[in-house]
Design a protein around this motif. Sequence first.
Motif, PDB file in Angstrom:
ATOM      1  N   GLY A  79      36.352  81.382 -19.053  1.00  0.00           N
ATOM      2  CA  GLY A  79      37.181  80.664 -18.384  1.00  0.00           C
ATOM      3  C   GLY A  79      36.954  79.093 -18.484  1.00  0.00           C
ATOM      4  N   PHE A  80      35.711  78.796 -18.392  1.00  0.00           N
ATOM      5  CA  PHE A  80      35.359  77.382 -18.605  1.00  0.00           C
ATOM      6  C   PHE A  80      35.965  76.864 -19.812  1.00  0.00           C
ATOM      7  N   LEU A  81      35.513  77.676 -20.899  1.00  0.00           N
ATOM      8  CA  LEU A  81      35.735  77.435 -22.359  1.00  0.00           C
ATOM      9  C   LEU A  81      37.092  76.949 -22.562  1.00  0.00           C
ATOM     10  N   TRP A  82      38.089  77.704 -21.606  1.00  0.00           N
ATOM     11  CA  TRP A  82      39.577  77.336 -21.786  1.00  0.00           C
ATOM     12  C   TRP A  82      39.831  75.981 -21.695  1.00  0.00           C
ATOM     13  N   TYR A  83      39.058  75.373 -20.868  1.00  0.00           N
ATOM     14  CA  TYR A  83      39.228  73.958 -20.642  1.00  0.00           C
ATOM     15  C   TYR A  83      38.371  72.898 -21.196  1.00  0.00           C
ATOM     16  N   ASN A  84      37.104  73.584 -21.640  1.00  0.00           N
ATOM     17  CA  ASN A  84      36.041  72.718 -22.442  1.00  0.00           C
ATOM     18  C   ASN A  84      36.045  72.758 -23.966  1.00  0.00           C
ATOM     19  N   ALA A  85      37.111  73.812 -24.314  1.00  0.00           N
ATOM     20  CA  ALA A  85      37.018  73.525 -25.835  1.00  0.00           C
ATOM     21  C   ALA A  85      37.492  72.168 -26.133  1.00  0.00           C
ATOM     22  N   HIS A  86      36.939  72.048 -27.643  1.00  0.00           N
ATOM     23  CA  HIS A  86      37.588  70.589 -28.299  1.00  0.00           C
ATOM     24  C   HIS A  86      39.082  70.419 -28.291  1.00  0.00           C
ATOM     25  N   PRO A  87      39.641  69.375 -27.978  1.00  0.00           N
ATOM     26  CA  PRO A  87      38.838  68.241 -27.162  1.00  0.00           C
ATOM     27  C   PRO A  87      38.713  68.790 -25.724  1.00  0.00           C
ATOM     28  N   ALA A  88      37.547  68.429 -25.163  1.00  0.00           N
ATOM     29  CA  ALA A  88      37.137  68.794 -23.744  1.00  0.00           C
ATOM     30  C   ALA A  88      38.087  68.203 -22.652  1.00  0.00           C
ATOM     31  N   GLU A  89      38.732  68.860 -21.856  1.00  0.00           N
ATOM     32  CA  GLU A  89      39.407  68.095 -20.529  1.00  0.00           C
ATOM     33  C   GLU A  89      38.333  68.171 -19.478  1.00  0.00           C
ATOM     34  N   ILE A  90      37.026  68.878 -19.344  1.00  0.00           N
ATOM     35  CA  ILE A  90      36.108  68.699 -18.516  1.00  0.00           C
ATOM     36  C   ILE A  90      34.704  69.045 -19.175  1.00  0.00           C
ATOM     37  N   PHE A  91      33.884  68.477 -18.483  1.00  0.00           N
ATOM     38  CA  PHE A  91      32.386  68.820 -19.129  1.00  0.00           C
ATOM     39  C   PHE A  91      31.781  69.473 -17.851  1.00  0.00           C
ATOM     40  N   MET A  92      30.814  70.328 -18.136  1.00  0.00           N
ATOM     41  CA  MET A  92      30.252  71.048 -17.103  1.00  0.00           C
ATOM     42  C   MET A  92      28.966  70.063 -16.491  1.00  0.00           C
TER      43      MET A  92
END
Length: 377
Positions: free
Chosen positions: A269-282
Motif C-alpha cells: 500500500g505504501f509503495l502505491w504512493y512511494n513509487a518513483h516519483p514519490a509522493e511521500i517518504f517513509m
Amino acid sequence: MLYWLFYEKLYHVFTPFRVFQYSTFRTAFASLSALFLCIMLGPWLIAKLRAFQIGQYIREEGPKSHMKKAGTPTMGGLLIVISIVVPTLLWANLRNPYVWIAMFGLVAFGCIGFVDDYAKIRRKQNLGLTAGRKILMQVVVALSVGFILLLLHAQKMYSTSMNIPFLKTFKPDLLIETWIHNPWTYPLAFIGFYAFITFIIVGSSNAVNLTDGLDGLAIGLMIVASGAMTILTYVTGHAKFAEYLDLARLPGASELTVFCASVTGASLGFLWYNAHPAEIFMGDVGSLALGGSLAVVAVLIKQEILLAFIGGVYVLEALSVILQVGSYKLRGKRIFKMAPLHHHFEALGWPESKIIVRFWILGLIMALFALTTLKLR
C-alpha cells in the motif's frame, strides 16, 4: 480480536465461523486489510503532512539530482505502522505472546524514528538525533526484547538454539551454559545472548534505514523480505512442516504469519504512493520500525542467519557504508563514488528507476535462495 469474537465466542452459534481458527485465512485477510487501509489513509496523511509543512530535507553531500525532492512529505512511516498494527490487532490471536513482541519491536523502533524525524524537521536540516543517541535507544529496545525472550525461555516457550543454513544437525545454542556445565560460564552466556540479539536487531533496523534513499527502493525490498518471512513463520509454527524441514519449531509462531502478512500488505500500500516519483517518504519512523520488527520476527523463529540472505540487499547497502567509512579513515581513500551502494550507481550515471528495479530483482533472487536453504541441508 476477530479471532476471539467469531471463533471463541460465536463459533458454537454459527459453525461457519470456524474458518477464523485457521491462520491461513486470517493471514490473507490481514494482508488485504493492511493494503487497503494504507491506500485509503494515504491521501489524507499526505495532505496533513503538507499542511503542517513536514517535508524532507536533503543532505548537501548527497546526489545533486535529489535536491528536487526537497519538501516532499516525510514521516510516512506513521502510515505504515498504523496499517500494520490495526490489521494485526483485528486478525491475530491476541493471546499469543509472539504477536505482542513483534508489535513491540515495530512500535518501539517507530518511536525512535519519529523522534529522529521530528528533530530534523524542528532543526530544518537533515540532521536529527546524533548517531550515538540513536544507537543507544535502539540498543535499549533490543535488550528489552532479549529480556522478554529469556523470560519465555524460562517458561519453555522459546528456544535459544539456532537454525544454520545448509547444516541440518548443527544447531548451536546461544545460551552456551546449556552445553558447558560450568556455573562460571553463565554470565558469559547471557552476555553473548544479549550481544547477538542486539547486533541482529539494531543492525537490521539501521540497514533498512540506510537503504531508504531512492523512491520505492526500501519499501519494495521490504515486500520481498516480509513475504519470505511470512512463509518462514508459517512453516516454523506448523508441526508437520517443521518436522519435515527439521526446523527448531516454535508452537504458536504461525500467528506471526498474520503480523508478517500485515507488513507485506502495508508495504504494498505504501509503495502505491512511494513509487518513483514519490509522493511521500517513509522517513526514519518507517525504516527503523520495519527493519527492527523484521529482525525481531527472525529472532523469534530462530532464523537470524537466514535473515542476512532474505534482506541481502539491505546487508549490502550497510556493508558499503561500513567499508566506505573504514577505508576513508584508514587509507584516506574511498572504495565507492558515494555510499550507500545505490548512490554509487547513481554517480555512475544509472537512472534512478533502473537502480530501484534491479535492486528489487536482486532482493527477490536472494530471498528465493534463502527459502531454498530450508530443504538444501
